[in-house]
Design a protein around this motif. Structure first.
Motif, mmCIF file in Angstrom:
data_model
loop_
_atom_site.group_PDB
_atom_site.id
_atom_site.type_symbol
_atom_site.label_atom_id
_atom_site.label_comp_id
_atom_site.label_asym_id
_atom_site.label_seq_id
_atom_site.Cartn_x
_atom_site.Cartn_y
_atom_site.Cartn_z
ATOM 1 N N UNK A 1 0.822 -1.220 0.000
ATOM 2 C CA UNK A 1 0.000 0.000 0.000
ATOM 3 C C UNK A 1 0.848 1.259 0.000
ATOM 4 N N UNK A 2 1.757 1.360 0.943
ATOM 5 C CA UNK A 2 2.512 2.622 1.018
ATOM 6 C C UNK A 2 3.527 2.741 -0.123
ATOM 7 N N UNK A 3 3.990 1.604 -0.652
ATOM 8 C CA UNK A 3 4.930 1.690 -1.779
ATOM 9 C C UNK A 3 4.226 2.230 -3.031
ATOM 10 N N UNK A 4 2.989 1.798 -3.233
ATOM 11 C CA UNK A 4 2.233 2.254 -4.422
ATOM 12 C C UNK A 4 2.130 3.787 -4.422
ATOM 13 N N UNK A 5 1.665 4.328 -3.294
ATOM 14 C CA UNK A 5 1.455 5.786 -3.273
ATOM 15 C C UNK A 5 2.770 6.557 -3.144
ATOM 16 N N UNK B 1 -4.219 -2.282 4.148
ATOM 17 C CA UNK B 1 -3.788 -1.895 2.802
ATOM 18 C C UNK B 1 -4.179 -0.438 2.512
ATOM 19 N N UNK B 2 -5.417 -0.087 2.861
ATOM 20 C CA UNK B 2 -5.890 1.297 2.620
ATOM 21 C C UNK B 2 -5.052 2.290 3.427
ATOM 22 N N UNK B 3 -4.824 1.957 4.690
ATOM 23 C CA UNK B 3 -4.003 2.858 5.506
ATOM 24 C C UNK B 3 -2.565 2.899 4.987
ATOM 25 N N UNK B 4 -2.123 1.778 4.406
ATOM 26 C CA UNK B 4 -0.795 1.770 3.779
ATOM 27 C C UNK B 4 -0.730 2.789 2.654
ATOM 28 N N UNK B 5 -1.798 2.852 1.850
ATOM 29 C CA UNK B 5 -1.847 3.847 0.759
ATOM 30 C C UNK B 5 -1.743 5.260 1.328
ATOM 31 N N UNK B 6 -2.457 5.493 2.424
ATOM 32 C CA UNK B 6 -2.459 6.840 3.027
ATOM 33 C C UNK B 6 -1.092 7.171 3.632
#
Lengths: 344, 225
Positions: B81-85, B136-141
């Protein structure tokens, strides 16, 4: 009274008149606190402050949005005016200040000195040609200054934003996307129209390796500074000029558009414009100047300066150790509370 | 508390201090300007190690997990998640207001404490969303927050993708370094009788910290500072 009036004019002239918006660093971090300096004097020295009532526009342009700056964010210290400003999201920013017009009466000699001193050569030539060198002058003048700086990495088109000032430089390329050895195209506008055949002076605060044939020495008669080697350029019929960027550093352009006018109580009108920006890594270093102009020009680039200037960084909002200590204390208190509940 | 518990207690108390020597400062920019790709790895790692909001969220996630396999699964979801964003937002120069995104990250900490304490069922009478999806969502954030931080540095555009990848690699290394003592302490304490008050204390603290972090960032976002 007339003598006092003329004496005052001479003092003002010897102090020089240019106005510049400047920063210690032109490459800044987003969401950080910065101070923009408004110099009134020379590029290297501010001789007096600009009171808020003289400012008819103070604007910041960033990410396509123009915003006015609250006058309470300005403050004066010694002879310089400062603006506290917080950067927002990354982009190329423009800050601009436009001042109200004022009038100044000058003797023929004072006016002549001023034209020579500030390089208003076209008017000087005109007065020689018309045989009016001995005429006194009453000039209405106003100043319109801009600075262009980079926040974060994101390059935006805001650098070419027209602020609508009486006279203003419009950079046609982003200086934060160019390297020394290239020409920077610049357009000069007067009343939003291209201004042709206008003398423009170009200076650089850190360009020690200048090799311009047309260098013109500073008119700073105290000789306190040696950086004010100016290149003289002239706009073409479309108001364009190409500024040769020979080195990394802080660069500035200045011009004075002075014309004769037929208006009661006035003989001339001038509009002054400057723009400052940086090219290359030099712009990210601290060029903090000695505002008292003691002669020590501080070009310190030390790590310590970087730390200093980031004191307002977002990341440093809560020091980690404070956070850690508070966290430990809260967890301890909660632990003993819940442990006691368990035992009961 | 027995001797083992005392040692663990000291360990957990000292846990937040591990990053004191790695505080992210304004000197990072000079480091990024002068250092090579290693500088990006280093700054990414130190940012994660000192980024208490990221760490608190991970602490909350770890509390919920018992098996090593589960830990790997959830941390992988967070990492993806965090790698994508982080990578895409930085590469595309897309940024969200740092205060706003940090306020949402604060909410993620609050959410995790709230969920761990079973307050969804107790107070809201609903089951919490599936944790893996939420992580996963929080990873994106969190990735957007990391990206905003990286973008706030003035980074030369040359080789920018490699620089972003190195920063991201640093973040992962920092995350693993931070997780090792967290997982160790939580799992050891789990076997002890004092685990329940410790669990409640820590998750109550996450709720308080989440509210504090969110409020602090929103305070700045609305220009009240």
């Amino acid at each position: 009274m007339k003598l006092v009036f003329q004496g005052l004019a001479v003092v003002i002239l010897l102090s020089s008149h240019d106005m510049f918006l400047k920063l210690d660093k032109y490459k800044l971090e987003s969401y950080s606190n910065v101070v923009i300096h408004l110099f009134n004097g020379t590029f290297d020295r501010s001789d007096n402050v600009i009171t808020r009532d003289r400012m008819i526009d103070v604007s910041i342009v960033a990410n396509g949005k123009r915003s006015s700056v609250d006058t309470t964010d300005w403050y004066e210290e010694d002879k310089t005016t400062y603006l506290n400003f917080r950067t927002d999201s990354p982009g190329t920013y423009v800050a601009g200040v436009s001042t109200k017009a004022r009038s100044l009466g000058m003797s023929a000699d004072s006016f002549h000195d001023y034209l020579e001193h500030d390089g208003v050569l076209d008017m000087l030539a005109l007065r020689k040609q018309n045989g009016t060198l001995n005429d006194t002058a009453i000039e209405r003048y106003s100043k319109h200054v801009k600075t262009i700086f980079q926040v974060g990495n994101k390059l935006t088109d805001d650098y070419s934003t027209e602020l609508g000032y009486s006279i203003e430089f419009i950079l046609m390329e982003n200086p934060y996307d160019m390297h020394p050895g290239h020409d920077l195209p610049v357009k000069l506008l007067f009343n939003q129209e291209p201004l042709a055949d206008q003398l423009v002076y170009v200076g650089s605060a850190a360009a020690h390796s200048h090799s311009h044939e047309d260098d013109r020495h500073s008119h700073d008669e105290e000789g306190d500074h040696t950086h004010d080697d100016l290149v003289q350029l002239r706009t073409d019929e479309k108001g364009l000029l190409n500024v040769p960027i020979s080195s990394e550093g802080v660069w500035y352009l200045k011009t004075i558009h002075l014309v004769e006018i037929e208006e009661q109580g006035l003989t001339h009108e001038s509009n002054w414009a400057t723009v400052t920006f940086a090219v290359g890594d030099e712009g990210s270093h601290d060029h903090s100047h000695d505002h008292d102009h003691s002669g020590d020009h501080d070009h310190s680039h030390s790590e310590h300066d970087h730390e200093h200037d980031h004191s307002g960084d977002h990341e440093e909002g809560i020091p980690f150790y404070i956070w850690a200590i508070i966290s430990v204390l809260v967890i301890c208190v909660l632990y003993f509370v819940f442990n006691r509940q368990n035992n009961v | 508390m027995n001797q083992r518990g005392t040692i663990l207690g000291i360990g957990i108390l000292l846990l937040p201090l591990i990053a004191l020597g790695h505080d992210v400062s304004g000197g990072d920019r000079a480091l990024l300007e002068n250092g090579g790709l290693w500088a990006y790895i280093y700054v990414g790692a130190t940012h994660m190690l000192t980024g208490y909001d990221h760490l608190l969220f991970l602490v909350g996630v770890i509390f919920f997990l018992r098996e090593f396999k589960e830990i790997v699964k959830f941390i992988t979801a967070f990492t993806i998640g965090h790698s994508i964003t982080l990578i895409s937002a930085t590469y595309l120069s897309f940024s969200v207001n740092e205060y706003l995104i940090d306020a949402i990250i604060g909410l993620s900490v609050l959410y995790k404490g709230f969920e761990n304490m079973g307050l969804f069922q107790k107070w809201l009478k609903v089951n919490p969303p599936h944790l893996l999806n939420m992580v996963f969502v929080f990873g994106l954030i969190h990735g957007l927050g990391l990206s905003a931080r990286l973008q706030s540095f003035t980074v030369d555009q040359e080789g920018i993708l490699f620089k972003i990848l190195c920063f991201n690699l640093g973040v992962e290394l920092g995350q693993v370094l931070a997780l090792i003592p967290i997982v160790y302490v939580i799992n050891l304490w789990r076997q002890m009788s004092s685990y329940e008050p410790f669990f409640k204390a820590t998750n109550t603290y996450l709720i308080i910290a989440g509210i504090g972090l969110t409020g602090y960032q929103l305070w700045h976002f609305f220009g009240l500072s």
